[in-house]
Scaffold this motif. Structure first.
Motif, PDB file in Angstrom:
ATOM      1  N   GLN A   1       0.843  -1.199   0.000  1.00  0.00           N
ATOM      2  CA  GLN A   1       0.000   0.000   0.000  1.00  0.00           C
ATOM      3  C   GLN A   1       0.881   1.255   0.000  1.00  0.00           C
ATOM      4  OE1 GLN A   1      -3.562   0.580   0.018  1.00  0.00           O
ATOM      5  NE2 GLN A   1      -2.714   2.617  -0.380  1.00  0.00           N
ATOM      6  N   TYR A   2       0.548   2.188  -0.883  1.00  0.00           N
ATOM      7  CA  TYR A   2       1.245   3.468  -0.920  1.00  0.00           C
ATOM      8  C   TYR A   2       0.460   4.509  -0.138  1.00  0.00           C
ATOM      9  CZ  TYR A   2       4.355   1.835  -4.663  1.00  0.00           C
ATOM     10  OH  TYR A   2       5.296   1.160  -5.411  1.00  0.00           O
ATOM     11  N   TYR A   3       1.185   5.335   0.600  1.00  0.00           N
ATOM     12  CA  TYR A   3       0.591   6.425   1.369  1.00  0.00           C
ATOM     13  C   TYR A   3       1.210   7.752   0.948  1.00  0.00           C
ATOM     14  CZ  TYR A   3      -1.090   2.887   4.737  1.00  0.00           C
ATOM     15  OH  TYR A   3      -1.702   1.818   5.340  1.00  0.00           O
ATOM     16  N   LEU A   4       0.405   8.792   0.969  1.00  0.00           N
ATOM     17  CA  LEU A   4       0.909  10.155   0.848  1.00  0.00           C
ATOM     18  C   LEU A   4       0.966  10.743   2.257  1.00  0.00           C
ATOM     19  CD1 LEU A   4       1.656  12.490  -1.183  1.00  0.00           C
ATOM     20  CD2 LEU A   4      -0.693  13.284  -0.855  1.00  0.00           C
ATOM     21  N   ILE A   5       2.146  11.153   2.659  1.00  0.00           N
ATOM     22  CA  ILE A   5       2.350  11.790   3.965  1.00  0.00           C
ATOM     23  C   ILE A   5       2.773  13.223   3.681  1.00  0.00           C
ATOM     24  CG2 ILE A   5       3.581  11.681   6.160  1.00  0.00           C
ATOM     25  CD1 ILE A   5       4.172   8.719   5.528  1.00  0.00           C
ATOM     26  N   TYR A   6       2.097  14.199   4.251  1.00  0.00           N
ATOM     27  CA  TYR A   6       2.374  15.580   3.871  1.00  0.00           C
ATOM     28  C   TYR A   6       1.934  16.547   4.964  1.00  0.00           C
ATOM     29  CZ  TYR A   6      -2.565  16.653   3.217  1.00  0.00           C
ATOM     30  OH  TYR A   6      -3.895  16.883   3.453  1.00  0.00           O
ATOM     31  N   GLY A   7       2.314  17.802   4.772  1.00  0.00           N
ATOM     32  CA  GLY A   7       1.731  18.853   5.585  1.00  0.00           C
ATOM     33  C   GLY A   7       2.691  19.890   6.104  1.00  0.00           C
ATOM     34  N   GLY A   8       2.278  21.128   5.998  1.00  0.00           N
ATOM     35  CA  GLY A   8       2.960  22.251   6.622  1.00  0.00           C
ATOM     36  C   GLY A   8       2.066  22.880   7.674  1.00  0.00           C
ATOM     37  N   TRP A   9       2.524  24.019   8.206  1.00  0.00           N
ATOM     38  CA  TRP A   9       1.792  24.758   9.234  1.00  0.00           C
ATOM     39  C   TRP A   9       1.592  23.936  10.503  1.00  0.00           C
ATOM     40  CZ3 TRP A   9      -2.650  28.157   6.806  1.00  0.00           C
ATOM     41  CH2 TRP A   9      -2.099  29.041   5.873  1.00  0.00           C
ATOM     42  N   GLY A  10       2.541  23.037  10.788  1.00  0.00           N
ATOM     43  CA  GLY A  10       2.503  22.311  12.055  1.00  0.00           C
ATOM     44  C   GLY A  10       1.537  21.154  12.106  1.00  0.00           C
ATOM     45  N   HIS A  11       1.069  20.693  10.950  1.00  0.00           N
ATOM     46  CA  HIS A  11       0.148  19.549  10.909  1.00  0.00           C
ATOM     47  C   HIS A  11       0.592  18.575   9.832  1.00  0.00           C
ATOM     48  CE1 HIS A  11      -2.910  21.300  13.598  1.00  0.00           C
ATOM     49  NE2 HIS A  11      -2.566  22.447  13.046  1.00  0.00           N
ATOM     50  N   CYS A  12       0.454  17.272  10.132  1.00  0.00           N
ATOM     51  CA  CYS A  12       0.858  16.234   9.184  1.00  0.00           C
ATOM     52  C   CYS A  12      -0.272  15.232   9.001  1.00  0.00           C
ATOM     53  CB  CYS A  12       2.102  15.510   9.679  1.00  0.00           C
ATOM     54  SG  CYS A  12       2.736  14.287   8.516  1.00  0.00           S
ATOM     55  N   ASN A  13      -0.609  14.948   7.742  1.00  0.00           N
ATOM     56  CA  ASN A  13      -1.644  13.975   7.405  1.00  0.00           C
ATOM     57  C   ASN A  13      -1.042  12.778   6.685  1.00  0.00           C
ATOM     58  OD1 ASN A  13      -3.810  15.524   8.384  1.00  0.00           O
ATOM     59  ND2 ASN A  13      -3.999  16.633   6.443  1.00  0.00           N
ATOM     60  N   ILE A  14      -1.706  11.632   6.813  1.00  0.00           N
ATOM     61  CA  ILE A  14      -1.356  10.440   6.037  1.00  0.00           C
ATOM     62  C   ILE A  14      -2.616   9.952   5.330  1.00  0.00           C
ATOM     63  CG2 ILE A  14      -1.662   8.913   8.038  1.00  0.00           C
ATOM     64  CD1 ILE A  14       0.607   7.153   6.798  1.00  0.00           C
ATOM     65  N   VAL A  15      -2.481   9.692   4.020  1.00  0.00           N
ATOM     66  CA  VAL A  15      -3.614   9.348   3.176  1.00  0.00           C
ATOM     67  C   VAL A  15      -3.259   8.110   2.354  1.00  0.00           C
ATOM     68  CG1 VAL A  15      -5.359  10.342   1.657  1.00  0.00           C
ATOM     69  CG2 VAL A  15      -3.812  11.859   2.893  1.00  0.00           C
ATOM     70  N   LYS A  16      -4.199   7.196   2.200  1.00  0.00           N
ATOM     71  CA  LYS A  16      -3.980   5.997   1.396  1.00  0.00           C
ATOM     72  C   LYS A  16      -4.195   6.337  -0.082  1.00  0.00           C
ATOM     73  CE  LYS A  16      -5.606   2.038   2.875  1.00  0.00           C
ATOM     74  NZ  LYS A  16      -6.528   0.990   3.414  1.00  0.00           N
TER      75      LYS A  16
END
Length: 319
Positions: A158-173
């Motif tokens: 499974q590939y995930y996109l991990i990203y985020g600025g402004w002090g927050h980080c999200n992970i999405v499938k």
């Protein structure tokens, strides 16, 4: 310097004389280091005013020391919605295609067009073309500015996109074709995994069955920019901050951060690829790309990295 010595220095380059950092000339930041087809690659941000950041160059090497520049593997001509601030590339190879994820336009609200895009090419040198004709992530979710993307492949494929600025980080499938996202079992798309101290620049890798999550702290324009990490049993965490492992050493450089990690295949040899601001440089965009050895202690914790001008020794890939 004697003429013959000067000639040899120019011919062989500084790298042959043990001064391997920065690894290539020019102002470059946010480097994504990776191995494709027995070749090392680095995809960095062209570090310049946002209006000039309209393309991405790539660099390849057979040995981590001598690098070849591949100019403009992606530029805004191939992405109609992007017009400035193209940065922080992340790249993966899948099914004989190369997918380059990038941020563009530095949007400050959901009313602006921009965010994280994805482009595709048949070769690591491009030319990369927009895959879906619009941002993959074009809005703010959980307070995370849609920038600083990293693509992580889990053990199950499974590939995930991990990203985020402004002090927050999200992970999405990610969907299998990278054109969108798959909901989690609870119906959510964007799960927040922000650890203490997180600012931006996420990176993840697996070692000995554990998930190492790394990120940048501090302000990218200042001397306190740095890299910290956490370890968990899942890519979703929870991630409890352990410590900083990369930071400034004013006698050499400040603002050491926004990194990636390369593992030499089938070994415990790891390298950290990062940017820093050389001693005496005060310009916001005066950032150079460097590489150091990254080591672990007997408990699997990452040892603090010492930044150097020597960098790393030649380490050719096995053919």
């Amino acid at each position: 310097m004697k003429p013959i010595l000067l000639f040899l220095t120019v011919l062989l380059g500084l790298n042959s004389w043990g001064q391997n950092n920065p690894v290539f000339p020019g102002w470059y930041a946010d480097p994504e280091g990776i191995i494709f087809d027995n070749t090392y690659w680095i995809y960095p941000t062209f570090s310049a005013p946002y209006e000039d950041q309209v393309f991405i160059d790539a660099f390849s090497s057979e040995d981590l020391v001598n690098w070849t520049k591949h100019p403009r593997v992606l530029d805004t001509a191939g992405v109609k919605w992007a017009h400035r601030a193209m940065w922080a590339p992340a790249i993966v190879k899948k099914d004989q295609k190369y997918y380059l994820f990038f941020g563009a336009n530095d949007i400050q609200s959901d009313q602006e067009i921009g965010g994280i895009g994805v482009a595709v090419a048949d070769k690591p040198t491009g030319p990369f073309k927009d895959l879906i004709g619009k941002p993959l992530v074009g809005k703010f979710h959980n307070g995370a500015q849609p920038i600083d993307q990293f693509v992580f492949k889990d053990k199950d494929g499974q590939y995930y996109l991990i990203y985020g600025g402004w002090g927050h980080c999200n992970i999405v499938k990610l969907k299998d074709d990278f054109t969108g996202f798959i909901p989690y079992e609870d119906g959510e798309l964007f799960k927040e995994i922000t650890p203490e101290g997180y600012v931006e620049g996420p990176f993840m890798f697996i070692k000995d069955g554990k998930y190492y999550f790394m990120w940048s702290e501090g302000g990218w324009t200042g001397p306190d920019y740095s890299v910290a990490y956490a370890i968990a049993d899942s890519p979703l965490g929870p991630f409890k901050r352990i410590d900083k492992i990369l930071e400034q050493q004013p006698k050499i450089a400040t603002g050491a951060g926004h990194h990636s990690v390369i593992q030499y295949p089938d070994s415990n040899q790891y390298y950290i690829v990062y940017h820093r601001r050389p001693k005496g440089e005060t310009g916001r965009d005066s950032r150079e790309t460097c590489i150091e050895v990254m080591e672990f202690d007997e408990d699997g914790l990452i040892k603090p990295v010492t930044i150097t001008t020597e960098g790393v020794k030649s380490h050719p890939l096995k053919k």
